[in-house]
Design a protein around this motif. Structure first.
Motif, PDB file in Angstrom:
ATOM      1  N   PRO A   1       0.828  -1.214   0.000  1.00  0.00           N
ATOM      2  CA  PRO A   1       0.000   0.000   0.000  1.00  0.00           C
ATOM      3  C   PRO A   1       0.858   1.257   0.000  1.00  0.00           C
ATOM      4  O   PRO A   1       1.807   1.379   0.785  1.00  0.00           O
ATOM      5  N   GLY A   2       0.532   2.164  -0.898  1.00  0.00           N
ATOM      6  CA  GLY A   2       1.250   3.438  -0.957  1.00  0.00           C
ATOM      7  C   GLY A   2       2.576   3.383  -1.698  1.00  0.00           C
ATOM      8  O   GLY A   2       3.178   4.422  -1.962  1.00  0.00           O
ATOM      9  N   LEU A   3       3.025   2.197  -2.037  1.00  0.00           N
ATOM     10  CA  LEU A   3       4.329   2.060  -2.723  1.00  0.00           C
ATOM     11  C   LEU A   3       4.182   1.545  -4.149  1.00  0.00           C
ATOM     12  O   LEU A   3       5.166   1.478  -4.896  1.00  0.00           O
ATOM     13  N   GLY A   4       3.003   1.145  -4.526  1.00  0.00           N
ATOM     14  CA  GLY A   4       2.804   0.642  -5.884  1.00  0.00           C
ATOM     15  C   GLY A   4       3.471  -0.706  -6.090  1.00  0.00           C
ATOM     16  O   GLY A   4       3.653  -1.478  -5.147  1.00  0.00           O
ATOM     17  N   LEU A   5       3.852  -0.989  -7.320  1.00  0.00           N
ATOM     18  CA  LEU A   5       4.543  -2.235  -7.649  1.00  0.00           C
ATOM     19  C   LEU A   5       6.034  -1.966  -7.754  1.00  0.00           C
ATOM     20  O   LEU A   5       6.461  -1.049  -8.456  1.00  0.00           O
ATOM     21  N   ARG A   6       6.795  -2.783  -7.071  1.00  0.00           N
ATOM     22  CA  ARG A   6       8.255  -2.645  -7.134  1.00  0.00           C
ATOM     23  C   ARG A   6       8.859  -3.937  -7.657  1.00  0.00           C
ATOM     24  O   ARG A   6       8.507  -5.026  -7.186  1.00  0.00           O
TER      25      ARG A   6
ATOM     26  N   PHE B   1      -2.926   2.005 -12.915  1.00  0.00           N
ATOM     27  CA  PHE B   1      -1.475   2.138 -12.906  1.00  0.00           C
ATOM     28  C   PHE B   1      -0.982   2.449 -14.314  1.00  0.00           C
ATOM     29  O   PHE B   1      -1.470   1.870 -15.290  1.00  0.00           O
ATOM     30  N   CYS B   2       0.013   3.328 -14.389  1.00  0.00           N
ATOM     31  CA  CYS B   2       0.765   3.421 -15.631  1.00  0.00           C
ATOM     32  C   CYS B   2       2.122   2.764 -15.405  1.00  0.00           C
ATOM     33  O   CYS B   2       2.613   2.683 -14.267  1.00  0.00           O
TER      34      CYS B   2
ATOM     35  N   GLY C   1       0.094   4.318  -8.709  1.00  0.00           N
ATOM     36  CA  GLY C   1      -1.319   4.018  -8.897  1.00  0.00           C
ATOM     37  C   GLY C   1      -2.223   5.161  -8.488  1.00  0.00           C
ATOM     38  O   GLY C   1      -1.889   5.968  -7.611  1.00  0.00           O
ATOM     39  N   THR C   2      -3.373   5.223  -9.126  1.00  0.00           N
ATOM     40  CA  THR C   2      -4.419   6.196  -8.802  1.00  0.00           C
ATOM     41  C   THR C   2      -5.661   5.427  -8.407  1.00  0.00           C
ATOM     42  O   THR C   2      -6.213   4.678  -9.224  1.00  0.00           O
ATOM     43  N   LYS C   3      -6.065   5.602  -7.159  1.00  0.00           N
ATOM     44  CA  LYS C   3      -7.277   4.917  -6.706  1.00  0.00           C
ATOM     45  C   LYS C   3      -8.482   5.790  -7.036  1.00  0.00           C
ATOM     46  O   LYS C   3      -8.661   6.876  -6.475  1.00  0.00           O
TER      47      LYS C   3
END
Lengths: 114, 112
Positions: A39-44, B88-89, B105-107
């Motif tokens: 959460p809050g970090l996106g995909l890494r 997500f982009c 990401g944009t929720k």
């Protein structure tokens, strides 16, 4: 349809255990990826592979290793699981760089380390 | 190092309204992708943008790419509740190895 299958949806492991996350794709893709999502970090990106037995570190490889002995299978290994590795793990695959296609994702593995 | 920034990170909008999500990236890239993620689910591919000026549309979503500005936009037209998700982009790094770098990401929440 492209199918990327991760071996488990949910896993609970103890601190210090060796953990294997498996990913299989059925479209003969050259590239395979392992990400973690927090959460809050996106995909890494943890690791990726562009061919059998080839691998490259992503942005956060520490504490992880990978194995790609066959083209269709890419394994993520947590040598000694720690609580900070509790996360959602996503595997993806794509065709090689000269072909214009997106990455396809598996359903994800939610790993909890206790 | 390639960095991808999305904004806003959270977006709450009413049904029927229009809005745009922005995706900026820091270095030259080959390709840009948009993905959708529903809660508890994996990522679903929406668009692949390959060249400057590329525009793609699917239903109420339209994506565009300006490689000179290093900017992609995802425009939502007349939002409906079913569009609620995280978007997500992601950008490919140019040269050498394949590497997809994602924004945070944009929720999006669409309220009745």
């Amino acid at each position: 349809d492209v199918k990327v299958t991760q071996s488990s949806r949910y896993l609970v492991k103890r601190t210090g255990e060796k953990v294997f996350l498996e990913c299989v794709q059925d479209m003969d893709h050259e590239n395979m990826f392992w990400y973690r999502q927090d959460p809050g970090l996106g995909l890494r990106l943890i690791y990726f592979s562009y061919d059998v037995k080839m691998k490259e570190k992503g942005d956060i490889p520490e504490g992880y290793s990978v194995s790609r002995e066959k083209k269709e299978r890419f394994s993520l290994i947590l040598e000694s699981a720690s609580t900070n590795q509790t996360s959602m793990y996503l595997c993806a695959s794509s065709l090689g760089s000269v072909r214009e296609t997106e990455a396809f994702f598996g359903q994800g593995t939610r790993l909890t380390v206790v | 190092e390639l960095k991808v920034e999305q904004n806003p990170l959270f977006l709450s909008m009413q049904e029927g309204k229009n809005y745009t999500i922005y995706c900026n990236y820091s270095t030259t890239s080959d390709r840009l992708y948009w993905y959708r993620q529903d809660p508890g689910k994996s990522l679903e591919s929406l668009f692949v943008l390959l060249s400057n000026g590329a525009v793609k549309q699917e239903g109420r979503l339209m994506a565009s790419l300006d490689t000179k500005a290093r900017l992609s936009t995802l425009h939502i037209t007349a939002a409906v509740h079913d569009l609620s998700a995280t978007y997500f982009c992601a950008v490919d790094k140019i040269g050498g190895s394949e590497k997809l770098v994602f924004g945070k990401g944009t929720k999006l929440t669409v309220n009745p």
